[in-house]
Design a protein around this motif. Structure first.
Motif, PDB file in Angstrom:
ATOM      1  N   GLN A   1       3.206   4.008  -2.144  1.00 51.68           N
ATOM      2  CA  GLN A   1       2.359   5.136  -2.833  1.00 51.68           C
ATOM      3  C   GLN A   1       3.882   5.220  -3.974  1.00 51.68           C
ATOM      4  O   GLN A   1       4.347   5.890  -2.876  1.00 51.68           O
ATOM      5  CB  GLN A   1       2.131   6.356  -2.997  1.00 51.68           C
TER       6      GLN A   1
ATOM      7  N   GLN B   1      -0.385  -2.852  -4.639  1.00 48.74           N
ATOM      8  CA  GLN B   1      -0.172  -3.686  -5.805  1.00 48.74           C
ATOM      9  C   GLN B   1       0.222  -4.886  -4.945  1.00 48.74           C
ATOM     10  O   GLN B   1      -0.334  -4.960  -4.267  1.00 48.74           O
ATOM     11  CB  GLN B   1       1.460  -3.256  -6.330  1.00 48.74           C
TER      12      GLN B   1
ATOM     13  N   ILE C   1       4.768   6.458 -10.987  1.00 46.90           N
ATOM     14  CA  ILE C   1       3.856   6.550 -10.389  1.00 46.90           C
ATOM     15  C   ILE C   1       3.273   5.222  -9.927  1.00 46.90           C
ATOM     16  O   ILE C   1       2.288   4.834 -10.352  1.00 46.90           O
ATOM     17  CB  ILE C   1       2.836   7.693  -9.932  1.00 46.90           C
ATOM     18  N   GLN C   2       3.817   4.664  -9.216  1.00 40.41           N
ATOM     19  CA  GLN C   2       3.451   3.516  -8.510  1.00 40.41           C
ATOM     20  C   GLN C   2       1.676   4.024  -7.561  1.00 40.41           C
ATOM     21  O   GLN C   2       2.225   3.997  -6.217  1.00 40.41           O
ATOM     22  CB  GLN C   2       4.318   2.512  -8.078  1.00 40.41           C
ATOM     23  N   THR C   3       0.417   3.321  -7.334  1.00 42.34           N
ATOM     24  CA  THR C   3      -0.183   2.920  -7.155  1.00 42.34           C
ATOM     25  C   THR C   3      -0.529   1.874  -5.832  1.00 42.34           C
ATOM     26  O   THR C   3       0.188   0.965  -6.192  1.00 42.34           O
ATOM     27  CB  THR C   3      -1.478   3.065  -8.052  1.00 42.34           C
ATOM     28  N   PRO C   4      -0.961   2.244  -4.548  1.00 44.12           N
ATOM     29  CA  PRO C   4      -0.772   1.211  -4.155  1.00 44.12           C
ATOM     30  C   PRO C   4      -1.760   0.248  -3.928  1.00 44.12           C
ATOM     31  O   PRO C   4      -2.763   0.259  -5.103  1.00 44.12           O
ATOM     32  CB  PRO C   4      -1.421   2.419  -3.086  1.00 44.12           C
TER      33      PRO C   4
ATOM     34  N   TRP D   1       0.813  -1.200  -0.374  1.00 40.94           N
ATOM     35  CA  TRP D   1      -0.040   0.054  -0.140  1.00 40.94           C
ATOM     36  C   TRP D   1       1.099   0.457  -0.042  1.00 40.94           C
ATOM     37  O   TRP D   1       0.108   2.331   0.049  1.00 40.94           O
ATOM     38  CB  TRP D   1      -1.004   0.225   1.768  1.00 40.94           C
TER      39      TRP D   1
ATOM     40  N   GLU E   1       6.693   7.145  -6.248  1.00 38.78           N
ATOM     41  CA  GLU E   1       7.213   7.800  -7.728  1.00 38.78           C
ATOM     42  C   GLU E   1       8.420   7.632  -8.249  1.00 38.78           C
ATOM     43  O   GLU E   1       9.512   7.992  -7.393  1.00 38.78           O
ATOM     44  CB  GLU E   1       7.222   9.534  -7.867  1.00 38.78           C
TER      45      GLU E   1
END
Length: 556
Positions: free
Chosen positions: A272, A354, A349-352, A270, A274
């Protein structure tokens, strides 16, 4: 008509045996009892809850009012009153008109009475009480809440103070047995209370259960953390449930139902992030700029040839010094080329949310072949999206399941179904026997009634052919003619005369026997007299003619 029915009923009862009379009496009594019980059951009212959670004083006053109004009621406990379901709202309206209940959950009806003469402090206290009561009523309507108390602190506002003291609230909730409030419901109650009071924020609302456990502390950090934790946990459980469902459907199709167990656990990231990256490609791909310089010189013999030993440091071609009077040549070329270097810049930007790791365990029943286990492992890994490079774990093992409990449950269920079937068959057979017995009994009753009716009514009018023939002789062959009214009248008069002679003889005998009563006119004589009167009313001329014939015969 009623007299005839009564006479037939008495005749039917007299012709019955003692056992049959007892049976009729028992059946009639049973029917009356069943009818009375059914009427009482149908007339018994159903009770519904009118008040719950009352104090003892309020419950006593309400019970007194119900007794005065002659309204039936029941007490479930000291604080619950039940009344007939069709009178619930009527009772509530009547009790509200009387100002009941008083001490439990008082709302804004406090201001329904005359407030003349109340001080500002009293008005403020009543407003606080009314607001608390309304909140208690609203929260008490929740399905999981049995009892609730709300305490508000509403500081008085000051015009000269710079910093105002904010209002606060405390809520005590008693949950119903077997039910509980989850985090989402607790947050809903918090925001409900905060939105109902002016100036109150969710951070200043504290919720405690009846056992003293803190359900909501009022801290913004705790609320945010709880909300996020619930959201994250729900998302992970949903992902794990989807994986379990996919794998279980696969195994049910291959092995059959109830032959495999699947458990999955999903851990999500979770955080986030960048990411920004630059990549350079040294391979020339495009020319940015180019510059070329060329120098040349030609001179006489007086030109200096250069310092000995420096010939290797001079540009090509090297000026050559000839003999005296010869020409000297000098030439230099310089070229500069700049290439454009390829550069790639990436911003991610990796969104939470995953998937970080999947742990999946599968147990199958009675699959001992290693080849089959390996095939199942590959199929399960593909269906669940297992990535071992990511750190996922997959375990597929074979084990004999203990089916004792399921077998016992199956036997109990089969036994219960057989018992229900037997009871159903018995009910059907009993119903058929009851219907058959009732039909047979009604048939016997109707036959007895018909026989009793045929015995009570005596034939008084016979055809003339039958009356003229001697006793034991048959009817005249081929005589299909209908007897006339005069013939019937003659027959009736003859039978009446015979009955009177028999009665006179019986009376004479009775006179010689002291102590015996006189013989009364029989029922047959009464019926003959009625028939004679009916014939005289229908055809008086014929009766007069018959009487005239008799007089002529007697004169001869």
């Amino acid at each position: 008509m009623l007299a005839n029915l009564g006479q037939q009923a008495r005749s039917f009862w007299q012709h019955q045996s003692q056992s049959r009379r007892i049976s009729l009496a028992v059946i009639t009594l049973a029917v009356i009892i069943v009818a009375v019980v059914f009427v009482m059951w149908a007339s018994t009212p159903t009770y519904a809850v009118a008040y719950r959670g009352l104090s003892e004083s309020d419950a006593g006053e309400i019970v007194q009012k119900l007794e005065e109004a002659k309204i039936p009621y029941r007490l479930k406990d000291t604080g619950t009153i039940l009344v007939p379901s069709d009178k619930v709202y009527e009772v509530r309206l009547k009790m509200a008109r009387e100002g009941l209940p008083k001490t439990s959950q008082v709302g804004f009806e406090l201001f329904s009475n005359n407030t003349l003469g109340m001080t500002e402090f009293t008005q403020r206290v009543n407003y606080q009480r009314a607001l608390e009561g309304e909140l208690e009523r609203t929260i008490g309507n929740l399905d999981a809440v049995e009892m609730v108390r709300v305490h508000l602190v509403l500081p008085e506002k000051s015009l000269l103070a710079r910093d105002q003291v904010p209002p606060t609230a405390s809520v005590v909730i008693k949950e119903k047995p077997g039910k509980y409030l989850d985090k989402a419901q607790v947050r809903a109650i918090t925001h409900l209370v905060a939105s109902s009071v002016e100036g109150l924020t969710p951070e200043n609302v504290v919720i405690v259960d009846a056992e003293g456990n803190l359900l909501a502390s009022g801290s913004q950090d705790d609320t945010t953390t709880a909300v996020q934790a619930d959201t994250f946990r729900n998302a992970e459980q949903a992902a794990a449930a989807e994986i379990q469902r996919n794998v279980q459907n696969l195994l049910n199709s291959v092995l059959g139902p109830n032959r495999s167990v699947v458990q999955a656990q999903v851990v999500m990231d979770w955080t986030q992030r960048e990411l920004t990256s630059q990549t350079f490609n040294p391979t020339p791909a495009a020319i940015r700029s180019s510059q070329k310089i060329t120098e040349s010189y030609t001179g006489g013999a007086e030109a200096v040839g250069g310092v000995p030993g420096a010939a290797s440091n001079l540009p090509m071609p090297v000026p050559v010094t000839q003999g005296e009077g010869q020409m000297v040549t000098y030439q230099r070329t310089e070229e500069t080329v700049n290439y454009e270097i390829t550069q790639v810049q990436t911003h991610e930007i990796q969104t939470p949310g995953q998937i970080k790791r999947i742990s999946l365990s599968v147990l199958v029943d009675g699959l001992d072949s290693p080849e089959h286990l390996q095939v199942l492992r590959k199929a399960i890994a593909a269906a669940a999206g297992i990535d071992e490079t990511r750190g996922d774990m997959l375990a597929v093992e074979s084990m004999a399941f203990d089916r004792t409990y399921y077998e016992e449950q199956a036997r109990e269920m089969q036994k219960s179904q057989q018992t229900d079937l037997y009871f159903r068959i018995g009910e059907i057979v009993l119903a058929v026997l009851l219907v058959a017995g009732l039909a047979f009994y009604l048939q016997r009753v109707f036959r007895n009634l018909r026989l009793a009716s045929s015995e009570a009514w005596i034939t008084i009018m016979k055809p003339v052919s039958e009356a003229a023939l001697p006793a034991g002789a048959g009817t005249v062959a081929g005589s299909g003619a209908r007897p006339s009214l005069s013939d019937n009248l003659a027959t009736v008069m003859g039978m009446l005369e015979q009955n009177q002679q028999a009665a006179l003889q019986a009376g004479a005998v009775s006179e010689g026997a002291p102590g015996r009563p006189k013989v009364r006119t029989s029922q047959e004589d009464e019926q003959l007299q009625k028939a004679l009167a009916r014939l005289a009313e229908e055809s008086p001329a014929t009766v007069a003619e018959v009487i005239q014939i008799w007089l002529n015969e007697s004169g001869k």
